[in-house]
Scaffold this motif. Structure first.
Motif, PDB file in Angstrom:
ATOM      1  N   GLU A 199     -40.577  57.221   2.877  1.00  0.00           N
ATOM      2  CA  GLU A 199     -40.577  57.797   4.222  1.00  0.00           C
ATOM      3  C   GLU A 199     -39.313  57.371   4.964  1.00  0.00           C
ATOM      4  O   GLU A 199     -38.842  56.250   4.830  1.00  0.00           O
ATOM      5  N   HIS A 200     -38.770  58.298   5.736  1.00  0.00           N
ATOM      6  CA  HIS A 200     -37.672  57.897   6.614  1.00  0.00           C
ATOM      7  C   HIS A 200     -37.731  58.588   7.967  1.00  0.00           C
ATOM      8  O   HIS A 200     -37.137  58.144   8.922  1.00  0.00           O
ATOM      9  N   ASN A 201     -38.447  59.713   8.059  1.00  0.00           N
ATOM     10  CA  ASN A 201     -38.614  60.324   9.375  1.00  0.00           C
ATOM     11  C   ASN A 201     -39.987  60.955   9.571  1.00  0.00           C
ATOM     12  O   ASN A 201     -40.275  61.472  10.641  1.00  0.00           O
ATOM     13  N   GLY A 202     -40.807  60.915   8.539  1.00  0.00           N
ATOM     14  CA  GLY A 202     -42.167  61.433   8.675  1.00  0.00           C
ATOM     15  C   GLY A 202     -42.275  62.937   8.755  1.00  0.00           C
ATOM     16  O   GLY A 202     -43.343  63.462   9.053  1.00  0.00           O
ATOM     17  N   LYS A 203     -41.179  63.670   8.466  1.00  0.00           N
ATOM     18  CA  LYS A 203     -41.204  65.114   8.657  1.00  0.00           C
ATOM     19  C   LYS A 203     -40.903  65.937   7.416  1.00  0.00           C
ATOM     20  O   LYS A 203     -41.318  67.085   7.334  1.00  0.00           O
ATOM     21  N   THR A 204     -40.181  65.389   6.456  1.00  0.00           N
ATOM     22  CA  THR A 204     -39.631  66.231   5.399  1.00  0.00           C
ATOM     23  C   THR A 204     -40.458  66.254   4.114  1.00  0.00           C
ATOM     24  O   THR A 204     -40.045  66.831   3.121  1.00  0.00           O
ATOM     25  N   GLY A 205     -41.600  65.649   4.108  1.00  0.00           N
ATOM     26  CA  GLY A 205     -42.505  65.799   2.977  1.00  0.00           C
ATOM     27  C   GLY A 205     -42.098  65.080   1.715  1.00  0.00           C
ATOM     28  O   GLY A 205     -42.268  65.597   0.619  1.00  0.00           O
ATOM     29  N   GLY A 206     -41.557  63.890   1.857  1.00  0.00           N
ATOM     30  CA  GLY A 206     -41.186  63.131   0.667  1.00  0.00           C
ATOM     31  C   GLY A 206     -42.375  62.424   0.057  1.00  0.00           C
ATOM     32  O   GLY A 206     -43.292  61.987   0.754  1.00  0.00           O
ATOM     33  N   PHE A 207     -42.376  62.290  -1.274  1.00  0.00           N
ATOM     34  CA  PHE A 207     -43.426  61.586  -1.992  1.00  0.00           C
ATOM     35  C   PHE A 207     -42.806  60.433  -2.774  1.00  0.00           C
ATOM     36  O   PHE A 207     -41.694  60.529  -3.285  1.00  0.00           O
ATOM     37  N   ARG A 208     -43.546  59.352  -2.892  1.00  0.00           N
ATOM     38  CA  ARG A 208     -43.121  58.232  -3.714  1.00  0.00           C
ATOM     39  C   ARG A 208     -44.235  57.925  -4.697  1.00  0.00           C
ATOM     40  O   ARG A 208     -45.258  57.390  -4.332  1.00  0.00           O
ATOM     41  N   GLY A 253     -50.151  61.486   2.367  1.00  0.00           N
ATOM     42  CA  GLY A 253     -49.370  62.531   2.996  1.00  0.00           C
ATOM     43  C   GLY A 253     -50.219  63.769   3.214  1.00  0.00           C
ATOM     44  O   GLY A 253     -51.006  64.153   2.352  1.00  0.00           O
ATOM     45  N   LYS A 254     -50.067  64.392   4.374  1.00  0.00           N
ATOM     46  CA  LYS A 254     -50.788  65.627   4.690  1.00  0.00           C
ATOM     47  C   LYS A 254     -49.765  66.747   4.831  1.00  0.00           C
ATOM     48  O   LYS A 254     -48.863  66.693   5.663  1.00  0.00           O
ATOM     49  N   THR A 255     -49.893  67.762   3.990  1.00  0.00           N
ATOM     50  CA  THR A 255     -48.916  68.843   3.985  1.00  0.00           C
ATOM     51  C   THR A 255     -49.636  70.152   3.694  1.00  0.00           C
ATOM     52  O   THR A 255     -50.835  70.172   3.423  1.00  0.00           O
ATOM     53  N   THR A 256     -48.915  71.269   3.759  1.00  0.00           N
ATOM     54  CA  THR A 256     -49.503  72.566   3.437  1.00  0.00           C
ATOM     55  C   THR A 256     -48.864  73.117   2.174  1.00  0.00           C
ATOM     56  O   THR A 256     -47.797  72.670   1.754  1.00  0.00           O
ATOM     57  N   LEU A 257     -49.511  74.125   1.600  1.00  0.00           N
ATOM     58  CA  LEU A 257     -48.957  74.753   0.414  1.00  0.00           C
ATOM     59  C   LEU A 257     -47.647  75.472   0.724  1.00  0.00           C
ATOM     60  O   LEU A 257     -46.856  75.748  -0.168  1.00  0.00           O
ATOM     61  N   ASP A 258     -47.431  75.784   2.002  1.00  0.00           N
ATOM     62  CA  ASP A 258     -46.161  76.381   2.414  1.00  0.00           C
ATOM     63  C   ASP A 258     -45.130  75.297   2.711  1.00  0.00           C
ATOM     64  O   ASP A 258     -44.052  75.582   3.229  1.00  0.00           O
ATOM     65  N   GLU A 259     -45.468  74.067   2.411  1.00  0.00           N
ATOM     66  CA  GLU A 259     -44.614  72.900   2.571  1.00  0.00           C
ATOM     67  C   GLU A 259     -44.237  72.632   4.024  1.00  0.00           C
ATOM     68  O   GLU A 259     -43.113  72.281   4.353  1.00  0.00           O
ATOM     69  N   HIS A 260     -45.216  72.791   4.896  1.00  0.00           N
ATOM     70  CA  HIS A 260     -45.061  72.316   6.269  1.00  0.00           C
ATOM     71  C   HIS A 260     -45.715  70.938   6.314  1.00  0.00           C
ATOM     72  O   HIS A 260     -46.938  70.808   6.267  1.00  0.00           O
ATOM     73  N   HIS A 261     -44.873  69.902   6.374  1.00  0.00           N
ATOM     74  CA  HIS A 261     -45.395  68.540   6.312  1.00  0.00           C
ATOM     75  C   HIS A 261     -45.988  68.157   7.656  1.00  0.00           C
ATOM     76  O   HIS A 261     -45.311  68.170   8.690  1.00  0.00           O
ATOM     77  N   LEU A 262     -47.278  67.807   7.656  1.00  0.00           N
ATOM     78  CA  LEU A 262     -48.002  67.507   8.889  1.00  0.00           C
ATOM     79  C   LEU A 262     -47.980  66.033   9.246  1.00  0.00           C
ATOM     80  O   LEU A 262     -48.385  65.664  10.349  1.00  0.00           O
ATOM     81  N   GLY A 263     -47.516  65.189   8.326  1.00  0.00           N
ATOM     82  CA  GLY A 263     -47.412  63.770   8.614  1.00  0.00           C
ATOM     83  C   GLY A 263     -48.091  62.918   7.560  1.00  0.00           C
ATOM     84  O   GLY A 263     -48.591  63.414   6.549  1.00  0.00           O
ATOM     85  N   ASP A 264     -48.108  61.607   7.811  1.00  0.00           N
ATOM     86  CA  ASP A 264     -48.665  60.640   6.871  1.00  0.00           C
ATOM     87  C   ASP A 264     -49.583  59.670   7.609  1.00  0.00           C
ATOM     88  O   ASP A 264     -49.498  59.512   8.827  1.00  0.00           O
ATOM     89  N   PHE A 265     -50.440  59.003   6.842  1.00  0.00           N
ATOM     90  CA  PHE A 265     -51.290  57.963   7.428  1.00  0.00           C
ATOM     91  C   PHE A 265     -51.698  56.988   6.338  1.00  0.00           C
ATOM     92  O   PHE A 265     -51.341  57.153   5.168  1.00  0.00           O
ATOM     93  N   ALA A 266     -52.448  55.984   6.737  1.00  0.00           N
ATOM     94  CA  ALA A 266     -52.903  54.913   5.832  1.00  0.00           C
ATOM     95  C   ALA A 266     -51.731  54.161   5.213  1.00  0.00           C
ATOM     96  O   ALA A 266     -51.824  53.673   4.090  1.00  0.00           O
TER      97      ALA A 266
END
Length: 350
Positions: free
Chosen positions: A23-32, A67-80
């Protein structure tokens, strides 16, 4: 469009989601190291990231998040963030609550699906709403809980890798029943990991150490198994999913592919990964980093770049789209075409 056809079924590679990053900005949908995922209504995906293990005292750490995202790759954010030591599996109950196992802490935790926390925030006491589980090998205790799945009555099935068994609980943690023991005979397991439940209530377990998938009734009665290391079919199967027509999809971790089976266990086809186009998150990083553009253009074989590296979690949504979590930091999506495709017939002229 990349198309695979076998036995009257057709699948199309649909899209890739995400990119490998902390994560670096919580917006771009990165996975680790995404290890598992769950599908919610509205084409929403919850992706469980294992992250890095970290050294105490370092400023940055990324040891697990959802991570919470959509199939259209609109990243909604992360938690936990930082809620896990070694997250294993993720599933949703009928009300949409998010459940996650921790293989090290031997617990199951429940989260609010709307509980996205703006980057880089986290609750030092934990964001879970409920946590249960006792370490041990007695009935109702947990050791190495990995993948999980809910049945139609909201009972939670948990694969226990170190106990070599499956246990069934209420979603509040009350033990109901269990089945399995260490071994290689029918109904026995060797470090099982993945699980799913089909529309008829049958339970499928990815028997990692025995290189097979086993199918059981809802009460744990053995039905059948398929896949073997000797025939080259499976090598450390990580997880399993079933579509609306009963076809079975297995993330073949050791062979870096997804094996597709008919309901009777016959092999249908194989997906090797086809992500030769960038995801939206990938396009974003290309636009903002000229050095990455240069590195991308130096790639000679985009086919190899799009292959699965370490496929783990797999889910099938209501439209029979197959979504595969790859430890290299992305998801790959295949769409199944339900229209019958007649096989090509070649006529030989005398």
């Amino acid at each position: 469009m990349i198309t695979t056809t076998a036995a009257g079924r057709t699948w199309h590679f649909d899209r890739a989601l995400g990119r490998p990053t902390n994560e670096h900005n919580g917006k771009t949908g990165g996975f680790r190291y995404p290890t598992d995922l769950a599908v919610a209504p509205g084409e929403i995906l919850f992706v469980l990231n294992k992250g890095f293990q970290y050294t105490e005292g370092l400023e940055h750490r990324d040891n697990g998040r959802i991570g919470k995202t959509t199939l259209d790759e609109h990243h909604l954010g992360d938690f936990a963030r930082r809620d896990f030591t070694w997250p294993g599996g993720i599933a949703l109950d009928s009300e949409g609550w998010v459940y996650v196992t921790d293989e090290h802490e031997n617990v199951v935790r429940r989260y609010d699906p709307e509980g996205v926390v703006p980057y880089p925030g986290s609750d030092p006491t934990g964001e879970w709403l409920e946590s249960w589980g006792e370490t041990g090998s007695a009935p109702g205790e947990l050791d190495g809980p990995s993948s999980i799945a809910f049945d139609s009555e909201d009972n939670l099935y948990i694969v226990e890798s170190r106990n070599h068994r499956v246990e069934k609980f209420t979603k509040g943690g009350q033990f109901i029943s269990g089945f399995g023991a260490k071994g290689s005979a029918e109904g026995e397991f060797e470090r099982p990991w993945g699980i799913t439940i089909d529309r008829d209530g049958y339970v499928y377990v990815a028997d990692w150490g025995n290189n097979r998938i086993q199918k059981f009734s809802s009460e744990g009665e053995y039905v059948m198994s398929f896949g073997t290391s000797f025939g080259g079919e499976l090598n450390s199967p990580a997880n399993v999913a079933v579509d609306s027509e009963g076809d079975v999809y297995v993330t073949d971790f050791g062979n870096r592919r997804v094996q597709v089976y008919e309901p009777n266990g016959d092999v249908l086809t194989t997906f090797y990964g086809d992500a030769t186009t960038l995801s939206k998150a990938g396009e974003y990083i290309i636009r903002r980093d000229p050095g990455t553009i240069k590195a991308y253009r130096m790639v000679k074989d985009y086919t190899q770049m799009g292959r699965f590296q370490r496929p783990t979690g797999i889910e099938v949504d209501e439209q029979d789209r197959i979504i595969v979590a790859d430890a290299c930091g992305r998801l790959q999506v295949y769409a199944k075409d339900h229209a019958y495709v007649a096989p090509e017939v070649k006529l030989e002229l005398e």
